[in-house]
Design a protein around this motif. Structure first.
Motif, PDB file in Angstrom:
ATOM      1  N   LEU A  86       0.826  -1.210   0.000  1.00 58.17           N
ATOM      2  CA  LEU A  86       0.000   0.000   0.000  1.00 58.17           C
ATOM      3  C   LEU A  86       0.861   1.262   0.000  1.00 58.17           C
ATOM      4  CD1 LEU A  86      -2.743   1.354   0.130  1.00 58.17           C
ATOM      5  CD2 LEU A  86      -2.713   1.044   2.618  1.00 58.17           C
ATOM      6  N   ILE A  87       1.900   1.247   0.809  1.00 56.07           N
ATOM      7  CA  ILE A  87       2.789   2.413   0.867  1.00 56.07           C
ATOM      8  C   ILE A  87       3.466   2.642  -0.487  1.00 56.07           C
ATOM      9  CG2 ILE A  87       4.899   3.322   1.918  1.00 56.07           C
ATOM     10  CD1 ILE A  87       4.069   1.856   4.496  1.00 56.07           C
ATOM     11  N   ALA A  93       3.475   4.679  -7.227  1.00 57.24           N
ATOM     12  CA  ALA A  93       2.481   4.549  -8.293  1.00 57.24           C
ATOM     13  C   ALA A  93       1.575   5.771  -8.338  1.00 57.24           C
ATOM     14  CB  ALA A  93       1.647   3.282  -8.102  1.00 57.24           C
ATOM     15  N   GLY A  94       1.314   6.379  -7.178  1.00 56.86           N
ATOM     16  CA  GLY A  94       0.499   7.586  -7.145  1.00 56.86           C
ATOM     17  C   GLY A  94       1.341   8.839  -7.267  1.00 56.86           C
ATOM     18  N   TRP A 182       1.521  11.113  -2.198  1.00 58.88           N
ATOM     19  CA  TRP A 182       2.807  10.957  -1.514  1.00 58.88           C
ATOM     20  C   TRP A 182       2.680  11.287  -0.028  1.00 58.88           C
ATOM     21  CZ3 TRP A 182       7.619   9.182  -2.653  1.00 58.88           C
ATOM     22  CH2 TRP A 182       8.620   9.485  -1.742  1.00 58.88           C
ATOM     23  N   THR A 183       1.921  12.348   0.275  1.00 57.69           N
ATOM     24  CA  THR A 183       1.737  12.756   1.661  1.00 57.69           C
ATOM     25  C   THR A 183       1.063  11.652   2.479  1.00 57.69           C
ATOM     26  OG1 THR A 183       1.567  15.096   1.052  1.00 57.69           O
ATOM     27  CG2 THR A 183       0.646  14.448   3.176  1.00 57.69           C
ATOM     28  N   VAL A 184      -0.010  11.083   1.935  1.00 61.06           N
ATOM     29  CA  VAL A 184      -0.719  10.010   2.637  1.00 61.06           C
ATOM     30  C   VAL A 184       0.195   8.800   2.827  1.00 61.06           C
ATOM     31  CG1 VAL A 184      -2.667   8.406   2.528  1.00 61.06           C
ATOM     32  CG2 VAL A 184      -2.974  10.787   1.818  1.00 61.06           C
ATOM     33  N   GLY A 185       0.954   8.459   1.787  1.00 63.50           N
ATOM     34  CA  GLY A 185       1.897   7.349   1.902  1.00 63.50           C
ATOM     35  C   GLY A 185       2.966   7.608   2.943  1.00 63.50           C
ATOM     36  N   ALA A 209       5.212  -0.859  -7.179  1.00 62.37           N
ATOM     37  CA  ALA A 209       4.832   0.278  -8.020  1.00 62.37           C
ATOM     38  C   ALA A 209       5.155   0.000  -9.487  1.00 62.37           C
ATOM     39  CB  ALA A 209       5.547   1.538  -7.550  1.00 62.37           C
ATOM     40  N   GLY A 210       6.295  -0.668  -9.731  1.00 62.90           N
ATOM     41  CA  GLY A 210       6.671  -0.983 -11.105  1.00 62.90           C
ATOM     42  C   GLY A 210       5.705  -1.938 -11.765  1.00 62.90           C
ATOM     43  N   VAL A 211       5.330  -2.990 -11.050  1.00 64.28           N
ATOM     44  CA  VAL A 211       4.387  -3.965 -11.598  1.00 64.28           C
ATOM     45  C   VAL A 211       3.029  -3.310 -11.845  1.00 64.28           C
ATOM     46  CG1 VAL A 211       3.082  -6.057 -11.073  1.00 64.28           C
ATOM     47  CG2 VAL A 211       5.532  -5.969 -10.600  1.00 64.28           C
TER      48      VAL A 211
END
Length: 327
Positions: A86-87, A93-94, A182-185, A209-211
């Motif tokens: 999730l992070i 990814a986000g 990014w902030t939420v992560g 994130a890559g996948v």
């Protein structure tokens, strides 16, 4: 940006020289600052999802193999792996995909400055969360200055967008959304307190994130738009080596040998590097108001991060000082 909000566990100090510290700082300042320029170049020939996806797939694989070679534990309980997943999705990814998409339209220097205010967003959200940390006066001054400077910074682009350039408005909106992701992560990483080694965590986050990004780009049929020109190959190579591997490795090295308050200086040096490289290499011409905004944001981030360090009176986790990883 590059770049990961991780729980850092300081280890026993190793023998270190002044030259190695200086070289490590120079690497973090330059490599992470230069990734904005590299992204701007690569985004011209590669869709955001596939550029970020291939970058993180390759970098994550290399880093994970290196961790395996060092004998570090790679597999953790399912709950920890899900949290890492999730992070990684939120941060890379986000956050990073949003940056890459925006830089197809937004100049690299402007993008770096907009995302330099991410520590301000982190501090603001943290205050309203359970067991959040209040800001001292110094922090409030930094937050106020940062908000005003952000408005000054993006006003020329907003005016252009409102005059009919909707693409620019969409790019700015995606950039700000990526900053929020990014902030939420970052906050999730800080509060998770995962026991995973920071380099192992970074490797898994990059792989996830890559996948995800590559799969999304494939599903959307973006491969025909993926052009491996000489410029694109150079951009991708620079992002993998300079941003994701060398820059981050030097960052971890500094955290083991230098107080976090000093290491956090990258958060207001990187935007300056990005702006200067954009001017000299990409011939970007920031407006006078953008220079004013840059000065204000650099001072604001310095005030905020130094206020957080002083308020705690002890070393703080690096994720509290993170910005969009250009890395």
């Amino acid at each position: 940006m590059p770049n990961l909000a991780l729980q850092i566990v300081h280890t026993e100090k190793k023998a270190v020289t002044t030259a190695s510290i200086v070289l490590a700082f120079a690497s973090v300042y330059f490599f992470w600052g230069s990734t904005y320029t590299a992204i701007r170049i690569g985004a011209a020939d590669m869709p955001a999802l596939l550029l970020a996806g291939t970058r993180f797939l390759i970098a994550g694989t290399i880093l994970l193999a290196w961790c395996r070679w060092r004998g570090l534990r790679l597999i953790w309980p399912a709950a920890n792996m899900m949290r890492l997943t999730l992070i990684g999705l939120l941060l890379l990814a986000g956050g990073n995909v949003g940056l890459v998409y925006a830089e197809r339209t937004v100049p690299s220097g402007l993008a770096s400055l907009v995302l330099a205010v991410t520590p301000i967003y982190v501090a603001l959200i943290e205050m309203f969360l359970p067991q959040g940390e209040p800001l001292p006066l110094r922090g409030w001054l930094g937050m106020a200055l940062g908000s005003i400077s952000l408005g000054v910074l993006i006003w020329p682009s907003l005016r252009t967008g409102l005059a009919g350039n909707r693409e620019l408005l969409v790019a700015l909106a995606v950039l700000l959304a990526g900053g929020f992701s990014w902030t939420v992560g970052s906050i999730l990483s800080r509060r998770s307190r995962l026991p995973v080694n920071s380099l192992v965590a970074a490797a898994w986050q990059m792989l996830v994130a890559g996948v995800f990004s590559t799969a999304m780009g494939t599903a959307l049929g973006q491969w025909p738009q993926f052009h491996l020109t000489h410029a694109a190959i150079g951009s991708l190579a620079w992002l993998i080596t300079g941003g994701s591997l060398l820059g981050y490795t030097c960052f971890i090295y500094l955290l083991e040998h230098v107080p976090v308050a000093k290491v956090s200086s990258y958060s207001y040096v990187n935007p300056v590097v990005a702006v200067l490289l954009g001017i000299f290499l990409l011939h970007e011409r920031p407006a006078a108001t953008e220079f004013a905004g840059m000065a204000g944001i650099v001072v604001a981030v310095f005030l905020l991060t130094s206020a957080q360090v002083r308020a705690k009176g002890k070393p703080v986790a690096v994720e509290e000082l993170e910005q969009i990883p250009a890395e």
